[in-house]
Design a protein around this motif. Sequence first.
Motif, PDB file in Angstrom:
ATOM      1  N   LEU A 135       0.655  -1.234  -0.225  1.00 34.34           N
ATOM      2  CA  LEU A 135      -0.019   0.061  -0.799  1.00 34.34           C
ATOM      3  C   LEU A 135       0.684   1.483  -0.428  1.00 34.34           C
ATOM      4  O   LEU A 135       0.529   2.416  -0.915  1.00 34.34           O
ATOM      5  CB  LEU A 135      -0.774   0.451   1.134  1.00 34.34           C
ATOM      6  N   SER A 136       1.900   1.099   0.813  1.00 37.81           N
ATOM      7  CA  SER A 136       2.408   2.376   1.139  1.00 37.81           C
ATOM      8  C   SER A 136       3.830   2.192  -0.272  1.00 37.81           C
ATOM      9  O   SER A 136       3.581   3.707  -1.016  1.00 37.81           O
ATOM     10  CB  SER A 136       3.713   2.279   1.823  1.00 37.81           C
ATOM     11  N   LEU A 137       3.989   1.422  -0.836  1.00 34.95           N
ATOM     12  CA  LEU A 137       4.700   1.637  -1.979  1.00 34.95           C
ATOM     13  C   LEU A 137       3.888   2.190  -3.118  1.00 34.95           C
ATOM     14  O   LEU A 137       4.726   2.854  -4.002  1.00 34.95           O
ATOM     15  CB  LEU A 137       5.272   0.093  -2.803  1.00 34.95           C
ATOM     16  N   LEU A 138       2.551   1.516  -2.930  1.00 33.72           N
ATOM     17  CA  LEU A 138       1.521   1.901  -4.259  1.00 33.72           C
ATOM     18  C   LEU A 138       1.482   3.612  -4.515  1.00 33.72           C
ATOM     19  O   LEU A 138       1.398   4.425  -5.423  1.00 33.72           O
ATOM     20  CB  LEU A 138       0.410   1.231  -4.525  1.00 33.72           C
ATOM     21  N   LYS A 139       1.110   4.125  -3.003  1.00 35.04           N
ATOM     22  CA  LYS A 139       1.001   5.289  -2.941  1.00 35.04           C
ATOM     23  C   LYS A 139       2.056   6.456  -3.723  1.00 35.04           C
ATOM     24  O   LYS A 139       2.119   7.555  -3.732  1.00 35.04           O
ATOM     25  CB  LYS A 139       0.403   6.120  -1.334  1.00 35.04           C
ATOM     26  N   GLN A 140       2.966   5.726  -3.038  1.00 35.64           N
ATOM     27  CA  GLN A 140       4.490   6.685  -3.395  1.00 35.64           C
ATOM     28  C   GLN A 140       5.131   6.621  -5.501  1.00 35.64           C
ATOM     29  O   GLN A 140       5.496   6.517  -5.599  1.00 35.64           O
ATOM     30  CB  GLN A 140       5.910   6.312  -2.853  1.00 35.64           C
ATOM     31  N   SER A 148      -3.971  -2.951  -8.366  1.00 37.26           N
ATOM     32  CA  SER A 148      -3.023  -1.779  -8.485  1.00 37.26           C
ATOM     33  C   SER A 148      -2.171  -3.481  -8.301  1.00 37.26           C
ATOM     34  O   SER A 148      -1.058  -2.818  -8.697  1.00 37.26           O
ATOM     35  CB  SER A 148      -3.249  -0.955  -7.158  1.00 37.26           C
ATOM     36  N   ILE A 149      -1.894  -4.369  -8.070  1.00 31.34           N
ATOM     37  CA  ILE A 149      -0.960  -5.198  -8.171  1.00 31.34           C
ATOM     38  C   ILE A 149      -0.928  -6.313  -8.867  1.00 31.34           C
ATOM     39  O   ILE A 149      -1.823  -6.905  -8.887  1.00 31.34           O
ATOM     40  CB  ILE A 149      -0.819  -5.984  -6.240  1.00 31.34           C
ATOM     41  N   ASP A 150       0.656  -6.457  -9.201  1.00 30.80           N
ATOM     42  CA  ASP A 150       0.638  -8.035 -10.036  1.00 30.80           C
ATOM     43  C   ASP A 150       1.179  -9.356  -9.490  1.00 30.80           C
ATOM     44  O   ASP A 150       2.854  -9.173  -8.781  1.00 30.80           O
ATOM     45  CB  ASP A 150       1.790  -7.413 -11.469  1.00 30.80           C
ATOM     46  N   TYR A 151       0.164  -9.972  -9.144  1.00 29.66           N
ATOM     47  CA  TYR A 151       0.369 -11.047  -8.444  1.00 29.66           C
ATOM     48  C   TYR A 151       1.129 -12.352  -9.525  1.00 29.66           C
ATOM     49  O   TYR A 151       0.597 -12.455 -10.491  1.00 29.66           O
ATOM     50  CB  TYR A 151      -1.470 -11.498  -7.389  1.00 29.66           C
TER      51      TYR A 151
END
Length: 152
Positions: A50-55, A81-84
């Motif tokens: 979550l933190s990385l996506l916000k950045q 939003s994440i590539d799993y």
Amino acid sequence: MLCGDFRVYSQFYLMLVSSSVSFRLGLLGELRMRAVVFGSSGQDGSLLSLSLLKQGYEVVGVSRSSGSVSATHQALGISQSIDYVTADLCDFRETLGLLAKYKPDEVYNLAAQSSVGLSFQVPVTTFHGIVNGTINLLEVARYLDLPMRIFF
């Protein structure tokens, strides 16, 4: 002459920057960095993602289980939003293929036994997973010689 010197300098600088950090362009043309998060389906991995996506990072979430989309990711609103990717950090070839494919700028290793109770029931397996996974990650990084940072 100054203009020509500046052009050569700027081309050299762009070459230097592009060879040391591999940026990706986002939807609006902005530069994005890519992070691979081992153990992304756990509590800490979810919050880190979550933190990385916000950045503005592109996040590749790695988990041993095939159902990588965790309830925590859904609750945080980041599951889309994440590539799993499903992979085992203890498998050298799998880890090598994963990092060679994604060429991340940063790697976060939060992979571990997810059940505290199970870690006490099978301590050797837990130890094996932590130690061999760490060694594999370091060896893959050395082998690929990519300009990435690794966080434990």
